[in-house]
Design a protein around this motif. Structure first.
Motif, PDB file in Angstrom:
ATOM      1  N   VAL A 169       0.822  -1.202   0.000  1.00 35.69           N
ATOM      2  CA  VAL A 169       0.000   0.000   0.000  1.00 35.69           C
ATOM      3  C   VAL A 169       0.863   1.262   0.000  1.00 35.69           C
ATOM      4  CG1 VAL A 169      -1.687   1.347   1.336  1.00 35.69           C
ATOM      5  CG2 VAL A 169      -1.970  -1.110   1.098  1.00 35.69           C
ATOM      6  N   GLU A 170       1.920   1.279   0.817  1.00 32.87           N
ATOM      7  CA  GLU A 170       2.759   2.477   0.911  1.00 32.87           C
ATOM      8  C   GLU A 170       3.363   2.832  -0.440  1.00 32.87           C
ATOM      9  OE1 GLU A 170       4.262  -0.601   2.737  1.00 32.87           O
ATOM     10  OE2 GLU A 170       2.294  -0.295   3.612  1.00 32.87           O
ATOM     11  N   VAL A 171       3.777   1.834  -1.199  1.00 31.41           N
ATOM     12  CA  VAL A 171       4.353   2.054  -2.525  1.00 31.41           C
ATOM     13  C   VAL A 171       3.296   2.647  -3.454  1.00 31.41           C
ATOM     14  CG1 VAL A 171       5.341   0.899  -4.562  1.00 31.41           C
ATOM     15  CG2 VAL A 171       6.076   0.233  -2.254  1.00 31.41           C
ATOM     16  N   CYS A 172       2.103   2.076  -3.404  1.00 33.88           N
ATOM     17  CA  CYS A 172       1.000   2.559  -4.256  1.00 33.88           C
ATOM     18  C   CYS A 172       0.615   3.983  -3.911  1.00 33.88           C
ATOM     19  CB  CYS A 172      -0.213   1.640  -4.111  1.00 33.88           C
ATOM     20  SG  CYS A 172       0.062  -0.024  -4.746  1.00 33.88           S
ATOM     21  N   VAL A 173       0.553   4.295  -2.631  1.00 32.14           N
ATOM     22  CA  VAL A 173       0.175   5.643  -2.200  1.00 32.14           C
ATOM     23  C   VAL A 173       1.229   6.652  -2.661  1.00 32.14           C
ATOM     24  CG1 VAL A 173      -0.214   7.138  -0.191  1.00 32.14           C
ATOM     25  CG2 VAL A 173      -1.273   4.875  -0.286  1.00 32.14           C
ATOM     26  N   ARG A 174       2.501   6.318  -2.512  1.00 32.13           N
ATOM     27  CA  ARG A 174       3.564   7.227  -2.974  1.00 32.13           C
ATOM     28  C   ARG A 174       3.451   7.483  -4.476  1.00 32.13           C
ATOM     29  NH1 ARG A 174       6.934   4.389   0.576  1.00 32.13           N
ATOM     30  NH2 ARG A 174       7.781   3.137  -1.121  1.00 32.13           N
ATOM     31  N   GLU A 175       3.198   6.423  -5.233  1.00 33.40           N
ATOM     32  CA  GLU A 175       3.051   6.566  -6.686  1.00 33.40           C
ATOM     33  C   GLU A 175       1.824   7.411  -7.034  1.00 33.40           C
ATOM     34  OE1 GLU A 175       2.618   3.671 -10.584  1.00 33.40           O
ATOM     35  OE2 GLU A 175       3.566   2.859  -8.768  1.00 33.40           O
ATOM     36  N   ALA A 176       0.743   7.190  -6.325  1.00 28.02           N
ATOM     37  CA  ALA A 176      -0.485   7.956  -6.571  1.00 28.02           C
ATOM     38  C   ALA A 176      -0.295   9.429  -6.221  1.00 28.02           C
ATOM     39  CB  ALA A 176      -1.655   7.356  -5.795  1.00 28.02           C
ATOM     40  N   ILE A 177       0.380   9.719  -5.118  1.00 26.82           N
ATOM     41  CA  ILE A 177       0.646  11.107  -4.738  1.00 26.82           C
ATOM     42  C   ILE A 177       1.509  11.790  -5.785  1.00 26.82           C
ATOM     43  CG2 ILE A 177       1.898  12.566  -3.083  1.00 26.82           C
ATOM     44  CD1 ILE A 177       0.798  10.684  -0.864  1.00 26.82           C
ATOM     45  N   ALA A 178       2.527  11.088  -6.269  1.00 27.68           N
ATOM     46  CA  ALA A 178       3.380  11.648  -7.331  1.00 27.68           C
ATOM     47  C   ALA A 178       2.546  11.956  -8.582  1.00 27.68           C
ATOM     48  CB  ALA A 178       4.529  10.691  -7.652  1.00 27.68           C
ATOM     49  N   PHE A 179       1.594  11.076  -8.891  1.00 32.27           N
ATOM     50  CA  PHE A 179       0.725  11.297 -10.041  1.00 32.27           C
ATOM     51  C   PHE A 179      -0.171  12.509  -9.811  1.00 32.27           C
ATOM     52  CE2 PHE A 179      -3.460  10.313 -12.046  1.00 32.27           C
ATOM     53  CZ  PHE A 179      -3.075  10.517 -13.365  1.00 32.27           C
ATOM     54  N   LEU A 180      -0.736  12.638  -8.602  1.00 31.10           N
ATOM     55  CA  LEU A 180      -1.569  13.802  -8.320  1.00 31.10           C
ATOM     56  C   LEU A 180      -0.757  15.094  -8.445  1.00 31.10           C
ATOM     57  CD1 LEU A 180      -3.721  12.772  -5.208  1.00 31.10           C
ATOM     58  CD2 LEU A 180      -4.279  12.554  -7.629  1.00 31.10           C
ATOM     59  N   ASP A 181       0.456  15.046  -7.978  1.00 32.99           N
ATOM     60  CA  ASP A 181       1.313  16.228  -8.025  1.00 32.99           C
ATOM     61  C   ASP A 181       1.801  16.555  -9.428  1.00 32.99           C
ATOM     62  OD1 ASP A 181       1.003  16.495  -5.301  1.00 32.99           O
ATOM     63  OD2 ASP A 181       2.958  15.625  -4.815  1.00 32.99           O
TER      64      ASP A 181
END
Length: 185
Positions: A169-181
């Motif tokens: 989950v932590e990996v996915c959340v980091r990737e998703a945050i980078a995408f949002l940014d």
């Protein structure tokens, strides 16, 4: 920056987990279609009629929240072109950035384990092979129906994140945050 995020894919793929983590990190509101569907079922609307009003209600809430400058995440399977189009239109109308995140984990045993481990709402299936409690057609092969739905999500032609949620989950959340940014996958 005002933003509308649409999550998509099958139950158990991690949409709600990722949506809630993103909401905590960015102070977004999460609108979960299953919460709305379950409330409508609780109010006496039949399972076969609850779909369209739950999506209309979710979109109306998103419209209202965007109008008060609250960023929104719509948590749904996004299996209809109308829902995809409506999300994009809402973002455009409110001059909000639009992001689409497709959560996938095509490992059926993993999806089944996730479904069995959660506490389902009334509108959610408790396992890959078991339909929601109010679903009328209990005679079909639910595992086959679920498998057929694995790739029914509608998605934009470009500029979306396809997130492999079989990873931590932590990996996915980091990737998703980078995408949002950043806005690109």
């Amino acid at each position: 920056m005002l933003m509308l995020v649409q999550m998509s894919r099958v139950p158990g793929a991690g949409k709600s987990t990722i949506a809630r983590a993103l909401a905590r990190s960015r102070q977004f509101a999460v609108l979960d279609v299953d919460v709305v569907k379950s409330a409508l079922l609780d109010s006496g609307i039949g399972y076969g009629e609850v779909g369209p009003p739950s999506y209309r209600t979710t979109l109306a809430l998103a419209e209202d929240m965007l109008g008060t400058t609250c960023s929104v995440i719509i948590d749904s399977p996004c299996q209809y072109d109308e829902l995809l189009d409506a999300g994009q239109s809402l973002a455009e109308r409110h001059q909000a950035a639009y992001r689409y995140i497709e959560c996938f984990a095509d490992d059926l045993p993993l999806l089944d384990r996730r479904l069995r481990e959660r506490r389902p709402t009334r509108s959610q299936r408790p396992s890959v092979g078991t339909p929601p409690v109010d679903a009328p057609d209990q005679s079909r092969d639910e595992t086959l129906a679920f498998r057929e739905g694995l790739d029914r999500a509608k998605r934009p032609e470009a500029g979306y994140l396809r997130l492999d949620t079989a990873r931590p989950v932590e990996v996915c959340v980091r990737e998703a945050i980078a995408f949002l940014d950043g806005g690109s996958a």
